[in-house]
Design a protein around this motif. Structure first.
Motif, short mmCIF file in Angstrom:
data_model
loop_
_atom_site.label_atom_id
_atom_site.label_comp_id
_atom_site.label_asym_id
_atom_site.label_seq_id
_atom_site.Cartn_x
_atom_site.Cartn_y
_atom_site.Cartn_z
N VAL A 80 0.86 -1.19 0.00
CA VAL A 80 0.00 0.00 0.00
C VAL A 80 0.89 1.23 0.00
O VAL A 80 1.74 1.39 0.87
CB VAL A 80 -0.92 0.01 1.23
CG1 VAL A 80 -1.80 1.25 1.20
CG2 VAL A 80 -1.77 -1.24 1.25
N PRO A 81 0.77 2.08 -1.01
CA PRO A 81 1.71 3.18 -1.16
C PRO A 81 1.39 4.34 -0.23
O PRO A 81 0.28 4.43 0.31
CB PRO A 81 1.51 3.61 -2.61
CG PRO A 81 0.09 3.28 -2.88
CD PRO A 81 -0.29 2.12 -2.02
N GLY A 82 2.36 5.19 -0.04
CA GLY A 82 2.12 6.43 0.67
C GLY A 82 1.40 7.40 -0.24
O GLY A 82 0.83 7.01 -1.25
N LYS A 83 1.42 8.67 0.11
CA LYS A 83 0.72 9.65 -0.70
C LYS A 83 1.38 9.72 -2.09
O LYS A 83 2.53 10.12 -2.23
CB LYS A 83 0.82 11.01 0.00
CG LYS A 83 -0.24 11.98 -0.43
CD LYS A 83 -1.50 11.88 0.45
CE LYS A 83 -2.55 12.87 -0.01
NZ LYS A 83 -3.65 12.23 -0.71
N GLY A 84 0.62 9.31 -3.11
CA GLY A 84 1.17 9.36 -4.46
C GLY A 84 1.04 10.76 -5.02
O GLY A 84 0.20 11.54 -4.57
N SER A 85 1.84 11.07 -6.03
CA SER A 85 1.73 12.41 -6.62
C SER A 85 0.62 12.41 -7.66
O SER A 85 0.20 11.37 -8.15
CB SER A 85 3.06 12.81 -7.25
OG SER A 85 3.18 12.20 -8.50
N ALA A 86 0.13 13.60 -7.99
CA ALA A 86 -0.96 13.72 -8.95
C ALA A 86 -0.44 13.79 -10.38
O ALA A 86 -1.22 13.81 -11.31
CB ALA A 86 -1.78 14.96 -8.63
#
Lengths: 128, 184
Positions: free
Chosen positions: B81-87
Protein backbone atom coordinates in the motif's frame (compact mmCIF):
# COMPACT_ATOMS: atom_id res chain seq x y z
CA UNK A 1 -24.28 10.25 -34.99
CA UNK A 2 -22.86 9.97 -31.48
CA UNK A 3 -22.31 6.23 -31.75
CA UNK A 4 -19.97 6.66 -34.72
CA UNK A 5 -16.93 7.41 -32.60
CA UNK A 6 -18.00 5.64 -29.39
CA UNK A 7 -15.74 2.64 -30.02
CA UNK A 8 -12.67 4.81 -30.43
CA UNK A 9 -13.40 6.80 -27.28
CA UNK A 10 -13.81 3.69 -25.14
CA UNK A 11 -10.58 2.34 -26.61
CA UNK A 12 -8.84 5.57 -25.57
CA UNK A 13 -10.25 5.31 -22.03
CA UNK A 14 -8.94 1.72 -21.78
CA UNK A 15 -5.60 2.78 -23.20
CA UNK A 16 -5.29 5.52 -20.59
CA UNK A 17 -6.23 3.09 -17.79
CA UNK A 18 -3.35 0.86 -18.90
CA UNK A 19 -1.01 3.85 -19.25
CA UNK A 20 -1.90 5.02 -15.72
CA UNK A 21 -1.18 1.53 -14.39
CA UNK A 22 2.27 1.63 -16.02
CA UNK A 23 3.37 5.08 -14.84
CA UNK A 24 1.66 5.42 -11.45
CA UNK A 25 2.12 1.98 -9.90
CA UNK A 26 5.43 0.93 -8.38
CA UNK A 27 4.68 -2.80 -8.43
CA UNK A 28 6.39 -4.37 -11.43
CA UNK A 29 3.72 -7.06 -12.02
CA UNK A 30 1.07 -4.33 -11.99
CA UNK A 31 3.10 -2.40 -14.56
CA UNK A 32 3.18 -5.47 -16.84
CA UNK A 33 -0.58 -5.94 -16.49
CA UNK A 34 -1.06 -2.27 -17.39
CA UNK A 35 1.10 -2.80 -20.45
CA UNK A 36 -1.05 -5.72 -21.57
CA UNK A 37 -4.24 -3.65 -21.10
CA UNK A 38 -2.70 -0.94 -23.27
CA UNK A 39 -1.83 -3.57 -25.85
CA UNK A 40 -5.33 -5.07 -25.94
CA UNK A 41 -6.87 -1.64 -26.42
CA UNK A 42 -4.62 -1.02 -29.42
CA UNK A 43 -5.86 -4.33 -30.85
CA UNK A 44 -9.44 -3.14 -30.31
CA UNK A 45 -8.65 0.10 -32.14
CA UNK A 46 -7.31 -1.72 -35.21
CA UNK A 47 -10.15 -4.25 -35.34
CA UNK A 48 -12.72 -1.43 -34.96
CA UNK A 49 -11.25 0.24 -38.03
CA UNK A 50 -11.51 -2.98 -40.04
CA UNK A 51 -15.24 -3.47 -39.39
CA UNK A 52 -17.66 -2.76 -42.22
CA UNK A 53 -21.32 -2.14 -41.41
CA UNK A 54 -23.39 -5.19 -42.41
CA UNK A 55 -20.20 -7.10 -43.13
CA UNK A 56 -19.31 -10.65 -42.24
CA UNK A 57 -16.09 -12.44 -41.31
CA UNK A 58 -13.60 -12.52 -44.22
CA UNK A 59 -14.14 -16.19 -45.03
CA UNK A 60 -15.18 -16.54 -48.64
CA UNK A 61 -18.63 -18.01 -49.25
CA UNK A 62 -18.63 -20.06 -52.44
CA UNK A 63 -21.15 -19.09 -55.06
CA UNK A 64 -22.52 -16.17 -53.08
CA UNK A 65 -22.71 -12.80 -54.78
CA UNK A 66 -22.41 -9.35 -53.29
CA UNK A 67 -21.32 -10.41 -49.82
CA UNK A 68 -19.72 -7.65 -47.76
CA UNK A 69 -16.58 -8.89 -46.05
CA UNK A 70 -14.92 -6.96 -43.25
CA UNK A 71 -11.35 -5.88 -43.88
CA UNK A 72 -9.02 -8.86 -43.24
CA UNK A 73 -5.76 -6.88 -43.24
CA UNK A 74 -5.99 -5.44 -39.68
CA UNK A 75 -6.92 -8.95 -38.48
CA UNK A 76 -3.67 -10.36 -39.84
CA UNK A 77 -1.67 -7.53 -38.32
CA UNK A 78 -3.23 -8.05 -34.90
CA UNK A 79 -2.81 -11.84 -34.98
CA UNK A 80 0.93 -11.27 -35.25
CA UNK A 81 0.82 -8.59 -32.55
CA UNK A 82 -1.00 -10.83 -30.03
CA UNK A 83 1.63 -13.54 -30.27
CA UNK A 84 4.52 -11.07 -30.07
CA UNK A 85 2.76 -9.46 -27.08
CA UNK A 86 2.76 -12.75 -25.19
CA UNK A 87 6.46 -13.21 -25.95
CA UNK A 88 7.31 -9.77 -24.51
CA UNK A 89 5.12 -10.42 -21.45
CA UNK A 90 6.99 -13.67 -20.82
CA UNK A 91 10.38 -11.94 -21.02
CA UNK A 92 9.11 -9.14 -18.75
CA UNK A 93 7.90 -11.63 -16.15
CA UNK A 94 11.21 -13.50 -16.25
CA UNK A 95 13.00 -10.19 -15.61
CA UNK A 96 10.67 -9.47 -12.67
CA UNK A 97 11.40 -12.89 -11.18
CA UNK A 98 15.16 -12.24 -11.48
CA UNK A 99 14.79 -8.77 -9.92
CA UNK A 100 12.88 -10.34 -7.04
CA UNK A 101 15.68 -12.89 -6.53
CA UNK A 102 18.28 -10.11 -6.52
CA UNK A 103 16.56 -7.43 -4.43
CA UNK A 104 13.88 -9.34 -2.52
CA UNK A 105 11.18 -6.92 -3.65
CA UNK A 106 9.30 -6.02 -6.83
CA UNK A 107 8.36 -2.47 -5.87
CA UNK A 108 10.18 -0.08 -8.21
CA UNK A 109 10.65 2.69 -5.61
CA UNK A 110 12.22 0.31 -3.04
CA UNK A 111 14.58 -1.03 -5.70
CA UNK A 112 15.62 2.51 -6.67
CA UNK A 113 16.27 3.29 -3.00
CA UNK A 114 18.49 0.21 -2.62
CA UNK A 115 20.33 1.12 -5.81
CA UNK A 116 20.92 4.63 -4.49
CA UNK A 117 22.26 3.32 -1.18
CA UNK A 118 24.57 0.88 -2.96
CA UNK A 119 25.90 3.65 -5.20
CA UNK A 120 26.49 5.94 -2.21
CA UNK A 121 28.33 3.15 -0.41
CA UNK A 122 30.64 2.39 -3.33
CA UNK A 123 31.32 6.13 -3.74
CA UNK A 124 32.25 6.43 -0.06
CA UNK A 125 34.49 3.37 -0.30
CA UNK A 126 36.28 4.99 -3.23
CA UNK A 127 36.75 8.28 -1.36
CA UNK A 128 38.14 6.54 1.72
CA UNK B 1 -28.69 -5.75 -31.79
CA UNK B 2 -24.99 -5.76 -32.68
CA UNK B 3 -24.78 -2.15 -31.55
CA UNK B 4 -26.37 -3.09 -28.21
CA UNK B 5 -23.95 -5.99 -27.63
CA UNK B 6 -21.06 -3.75 -28.64
CA UNK B 7 -22.00 -1.06 -26.12
CA UNK B 8 -22.56 -3.56 -23.28
CA UNK B 9 -19.22 -5.27 -23.90
CA UNK B 10 -17.35 -1.96 -24.09
CA UNK B 11 -18.93 -0.78 -20.83
CA UNK B 12 -17.95 -4.05 -19.13
CA UNK B 13 -14.41 -3.60 -20.43
CA UNK B 14 -14.18 -0.12 -18.92
CA UNK B 15 -15.52 -1.40 -15.57
CA UNK B 16 -12.96 -4.23 -15.57
CA UNK B 17 -10.11 -1.87 -16.44
CA UNK B 18 -11.00 0.60 -13.68
CA UNK B 19 -11.27 -2.09 -11.00
CA UNK B 20 -7.98 -3.53 -12.30
CA UNK B 21 -6.23 -0.23 -11.71
CA UNK B 22 -7.71 0.14 -8.21
CA UNK B 23 -7.20 -3.40 -6.87
CA UNK B 24 -4.21 -4.20 -4.62
CA UNK B 25 -4.44 -7.99 -4.47
CA UNK B 26 -2.21 -9.31 -7.26
CA UNK B 27 -4.03 -12.64 -7.75
CA UNK B 28 -7.36 -10.86 -8.17
CA UNK B 29 -5.70 -8.44 -10.60
CA UNK B 30 -4.40 -11.28 -12.74
CA UNK B 31 -7.83 -12.93 -12.81
CA UNK B 32 -9.40 -9.63 -13.84
CA UNK B 33 -6.80 -9.30 -16.60
CA UNK B 34 -7.95 -12.72 -17.85
CA UNK B 35 -11.57 -11.53 -17.82
CA UNK B 36 -10.48 -8.40 -19.68
CA UNK B 37 -8.91 -10.52 -22.42
CA UNK B 38 -11.97 -12.74 -22.68
CA UNK B 39 -14.30 -9.74 -22.96
CA UNK B 40 -12.16 -8.25 -25.69
CA UNK B 41 -12.23 -11.62 -27.48
CA UNK B 42 -16.06 -11.41 -27.45
CA UNK B 43 -15.79 -7.91 -28.86
CA UNK B 44 -13.47 -9.09 -31.66
CA UNK B 45 -16.15 -11.69 -32.46
CA UNK B 46 -18.83 -9.03 -32.89
CA UNK B 47 -16.47 -7.09 -35.16
CA UNK B 48 -16.03 -10.09 -37.52
CA UNK B 49 -12.45 -10.82 -36.48
CA UNK B 50 -12.97 -14.52 -35.74
CA UNK B 51 -9.31 -15.51 -36.02
CA UNK B 52 -8.25 -12.71 -33.72
CA UNK B 53 -11.02 -13.64 -31.26
CA UNK B 54 -9.89 -17.21 -30.75
CA UNK B 55 -6.23 -16.27 -30.65
CA UNK B 56 -6.95 -13.66 -27.99
CA UNK B 57 -9.07 -16.12 -25.99
CA UNK B 58 -6.39 -18.83 -26.14
CA UNK B 59 -3.25 -16.73 -25.85
CA UNK B 60 -4.39 -13.56 -24.07
CA UNK B 61 -6.86 -15.06 -21.61
CA UNK B 62 -5.22 -18.49 -21.27
CA UNK B 63 -1.48 -18.39 -21.72
CA UNK B 64 -0.81 -14.93 -20.28
CA UNK B 65 -2.84 -15.71 -17.14
CA UNK B 66 -0.90 -18.94 -16.63
CA UNK B 67 2.44 -17.12 -17.12
CA UNK B 68 1.46 -14.39 -14.65
CA UNK B 69 0.29 -16.90 -12.05
CA UNK B 70 3.51 -18.85 -12.53
CA UNK B 71 5.54 -15.72 -11.90
CA UNK B 72 3.43 -14.93 -8.84
CA UNK B 73 4.18 -18.38 -7.39
CA UNK B 74 7.88 -17.51 -7.59
CA UNK B 75 7.36 -14.03 -6.14
CA UNK B 76 4.31 -14.50 -3.96
CA UNK B 77 3.30 -11.23 -2.41
CA UNK B 78 0.65 -8.56 -2.30
CA UNK B 79 1.11 -5.13 -3.70
CA UNK B 80 2.41 -2.76 -1.06
CA UNK B 81 0.00 0.00 0.00
CA UNK B 82 1.71 3.18 -1.16
CA UNK B 83 2.12 6.43 0.67
CA UNK B 84 0.72 9.65 -0.70
CA UNK B 85 1.17 9.36 -4.46
CA UNK B 86 1.73 12.41 -6.62
CA UNK B 87 -0.96 13.72 -8.95
CA UNK B 88 1.47 13.97 -11.85
CA UNK B 89 0.65 10.59 -13.49
CA UNK B 90 -3.07 11.38 -13.43
CA UNK B 91 -2.48 14.76 -15.08
CA UNK B 92 -0.27 13.20 -17.76
CA UNK B 93 -2.86 10.51 -18.44
CA UNK B 94 -5.73 13.00 -18.67
CA UNK B 95 -3.85 15.30 -21.05
CA UNK B 96 -2.79 12.39 -23.27
CA UNK B 97 -6.36 11.10 -23.28
CA UNK B 98 -7.80 14.44 -24.34
CA UNK B 99 -5.25 14.83 -27.12
CA UNK B 100 -6.08 11.34 -28.40
CA UNK B 101 -9.83 12.00 -28.28
CA UNK B 102 -9.23 15.24 -30.20
CA UNK B 103 -7.38 13.09 -32.74
CA UNK B 104 -10.38 10.80 -33.24
CA UNK B 105 -12.57 13.70 -34.38
CA UNK B 106 -11.28 13.33 -37.94
CA UNK B 107 -11.65 9.56 -38.02
CA UNK B 108 -14.25 7.89 -40.24
CA UNK B 109 -17.25 6.57 -38.31
CA UNK B 110 -17.24 3.02 -36.97
CA UNK B 111 -18.29 0.57 -39.69
CA UNK B 112 -18.47 3.15 -42.45
CA UNK B 113 -17.82 1.38 -45.78
CA UNK B 114 -16.14 4.37 -47.45
CA UNK B 115 -13.37 4.71 -44.86
CA UNK B 116 -9.91 4.98 -46.45
CA UNK B 117 -8.87 1.63 -44.98
CA UNK B 118 -11.43 -0.18 -47.17
CA UNK B 119 -10.47 1.57 -50.43
CA UNK B 120 -7.11 0.13 -51.45
CA UNK B 121 -5.63 -3.37 -51.72
CA UNK B 122 -8.29 -5.23 -49.76
CA UNK B 123 -10.60 -6.03 -52.67
CA UNK B 124 -7.73 -7.58 -54.56
CA UNK B 125 -6.95 -9.97 -51.69
CA UNK B 126 -10.59 -10.89 -51.22
CA UNK B 127 -11.17 -11.50 -54.94
CA UNK B 128 -7.99 -13.27 -55.97
CA UNK B 129 -6.77 -15.24 -52.95
CA UNK B 130 -9.39 -17.98 -52.49
CA UNK B 131 -11.13 -20.59 -54.56
CA UNK B 132 -9.93 -23.39 -56.84
CA UNK B 133 -8.17 -21.04 -59.28
CA UNK B 134 -7.20 -18.45 -56.70
CA UNK B 135 -3.62 -17.51 -55.87
CA UNK B 136 -3.50 -19.28 -52.51
CA UNK B 137 -6.55 -21.47 -52.07
CA UNK B 138 -8.14 -21.51 -48.62
CA UNK B 139 -11.46 -19.67 -48.28
CA UNK B 140 -10.25 -17.80 -45.20
CA UNK B 141 -8.61 -14.60 -46.47
CA UNK B 142 -6.83 -14.06 -43.14
CA UNK B 143 -5.06 -17.41 -43.48
CA UNK B 144 -4.05 -16.64 -47.07
CA UNK B 145 -2.55 -13.29 -46.14
CA UNK B 146 -0.85 -14.60 -42.99
CA UNK B 147 0.69 -17.71 -44.47
CA UNK B 148 1.34 -16.68 -48.05
CA UNK B 149 1.27 -12.98 -48.92
CA UNK B 150 2.94 -12.07 -45.65
CA UNK B 151 4.79 -15.35 -45.09
CA UNK B 152 8.12 -13.66 -44.39
CA UNK B 153 6.53 -11.58 -41.67
CA UNK B 154 5.16 -14.70 -40.00
CA UNK B 155 8.61 -16.27 -40.22
CA UNK B 156 10.02 -13.20 -38.47
CA UNK B 157 7.39 -13.69 -35.78
CA UNK B 158 8.68 -17.21 -35.20
CA UNK B 159 12.17 -15.74 -34.77
CA UNK B 160 10.79 -13.30 -32.19
CA UNK B 161 9.14 -16.10 -30.20
CA UNK B 162 12.31 -18.18 -30.36
CA UNK B 163 14.38 -15.24 -29.07
CA UNK B 164 11.88 -14.67 -26.26
CA UNK B 165 11.97 -18.34 -25.26
CA UNK B 166 15.79 -18.33 -25.22
CA UNK B 167 15.94 -15.16 -23.12
CA UNK B 168 13.41 -16.49 -20.61
CA UNK B 169 15.44 -19.67 -20.24
CA UNK B 170 18.68 -17.68 -19.82
CA UNK B 171 17.10 -15.33 -17.27
CA UNK B 172 15.57 -18.06 -15.16
CA UNK B 173 18.53 -20.43 -15.54
CA UNK B 174 16.40 -23.34 -16.70
CA UNK B 175 18.41 -26.42 -17.57
CA UNK B 176 21.61 -25.54 -15.70
CA UNK B 177 22.69 -28.35 -13.41
CA UNK B 178 24.45 -26.06 -10.91
CA UNK B 179 21.82 -24.49 -8.73
CA UNK B 180 22.49 -20.97 -7.54
CA UNK B 181 23.42 -20.92 -3.85
CA UNK B 182 20.99 -19.31 -1.47
CA UNK B 183 22.13 -15.95 -0.12
CA UNK B 184 20.94 -16.85 3.37
Amino acid sequence: MIYGLYNYWVVIVLMMAGFYCVIARANLIKKLIGLSIFQTSVFLLFISMGKKAGGTAPILIEGAEDVIYSNPLPHVLILTAIVVGVATTAVGLALVVRINEEFGTIEADEILEMEGEAKLKSWRDNVD
Amino acid sequence: MIVFIDIVLLTLLVATAISLVRLRNLIATIMLAGIFSLLSACLFMTMDAVDVAFTEAAVGAGLTTVLMLGALVLIGREEKVPGKGSALPLVVVLITGFVLIYGTMDMPYFGSPDAPIHQHLVDRYVEKSGGPDGEVGPPNVVTSVLASYRGYDTMGEVAVIFTAAVSVMLLLGVGFATKREDAS
